[in-house]
Enzyme design. Sequence first.
Site, mmCIF file in Angstrom:
data_model
loop_
_atom_site.group_PDB
_atom_site.id
_atom_site.type_symbol
_atom_site.label_atom_id
_atom_site.label_comp_id
_atom_site.label_asym_id
_atom_site.label_seq_id
_atom_site.Cartn_x
_atom_site.Cartn_y
_atom_site.Cartn_z
ATOM 1 N N THR A 1 -7.647 2.811 4.284
ATOM 2 C CA THR A 1 -8.848 2.010 4.071
ATOM 3 C C THR A 1 -9.955 2.427 5.023
ATOM 4 O OG1 THR A 1 -7.650 0.112 3.165
ATOM 5 C CG2 THR A 1 -9.803 -0.331 4.140
ATOM 6 N N CYS B 1 -3.202 -4.464 -2.153
ATOM 7 C CA CYS B 1 -4.402 -4.973 -1.500
ATOM 8 C C CYS B 1 -5.004 -6.154 -2.244
ATOM 9 C CB CYS B 1 -5.438 -3.854 -1.361
ATOM 10 S SG CYS B 1 -4.862 -2.488 -0.339
#
Length: 392
Positions: free
Chosen positions: A70, A326
């Site tokens: 990320t 996520c």
Amino acid sequence: MPVYLDHAATTPMRPEAIAAYTEAMGVVGNPSSIHSQGQQARRMLEEARETVAATLGADPIEVVFTSGGTEAINLGVKGMYWARNAGARRPRILVPGGEHHATVDTVEWLERSEGAKASWLALDPDGRIVVPSSVDSDDVALLTFLAVNNEVGTVQPVSALAAVAHAAGVPVHVDAVAAYGHLPLDFSALDVDALSVSAHKIGGPVGIGALVLSRASTVVPLIHGGGQQRQVRSGTQDVAAAVSFAVAARLAESEREAEAVRLAVLQDRLIRGVRAAVPEAVLSGPEAGAERVASNAHFTFPGAQGDSLLFLLDMAGVSVSTGSACQAGIPEPSHVLIAMGRGEEDARSALRFTLGRTSTEADVDALLAALPAAYAQASRAGLAERATRLGR
């Protein structure tokens, strides 16, 4: 014994990576210090960087360690956007529909906060990015896209997309988190400007990844401080995590071709088995083969909610997912399937089965044994929910 079929979310750490991590944690010394203990840590760090670089076809100096995929994606996308807008105004970002939320949310933040404009590229019904014939580059900051769609497993035309962008002078960032360890990645040969990967997807530790950034590329850093890692990513570097990452990367690359063959056999068993157990199930993405990563089988189950199926399978001892971890726990239709042209009800009925190094035939068979009853129960719940919604 629980069955784990969610390797795309995270895969078990390799014992060798755990051992390397544990041993390296016993070494004291900041790799930026000039004394002997600091320089010992520095040697360990740079040897790890060399190993990771070798698995990616990159030069060691091009590997910038981050806290994970990320951060690497945020650094690549935001950093490149800011750098490209330091002079001439280039607000547009080319990005396909169906990207990972690390990219989608970053682009949408840039729209809200920095005046960026997303130009969403189309996906075909198999989740493949439609390659534009050309790019009108006057106002384009960058192109960013997945090498492998993390949800449905579609292998994307990386080189073709990069060629179109570069012909217009547009830099390219590739999210290769779902591709690393499954497909050959040669940063130099791909001719892209930046590429993101993560260690915990290949049997390394959570909390470390990398942005591979070409020598010729410029990004504005997210983090400022001591200027470590080419002034691109400041902060004291995690030597133990880097060493463990390198061990996992070396082993994953050395086993990649043989493992792809083994997983393809399991994937075929899983796909054929799901179709036999639940004939209504629809495979999302391309059929198994070169255009689909061998670790992924993604289905929709008409009339059933994906999250209901997930919980029922979990009660039967089988761990799967509805999509990216996520977004786990958020009851919304798959944005990937929506981008592929599927309807909202269809996009709520998805399950993703992903295989990894520890997966076996017994794991697949356990899923296939549990699936029919779970689908039947989830379908009944779906009928009841729809009847309530219609007021019947």
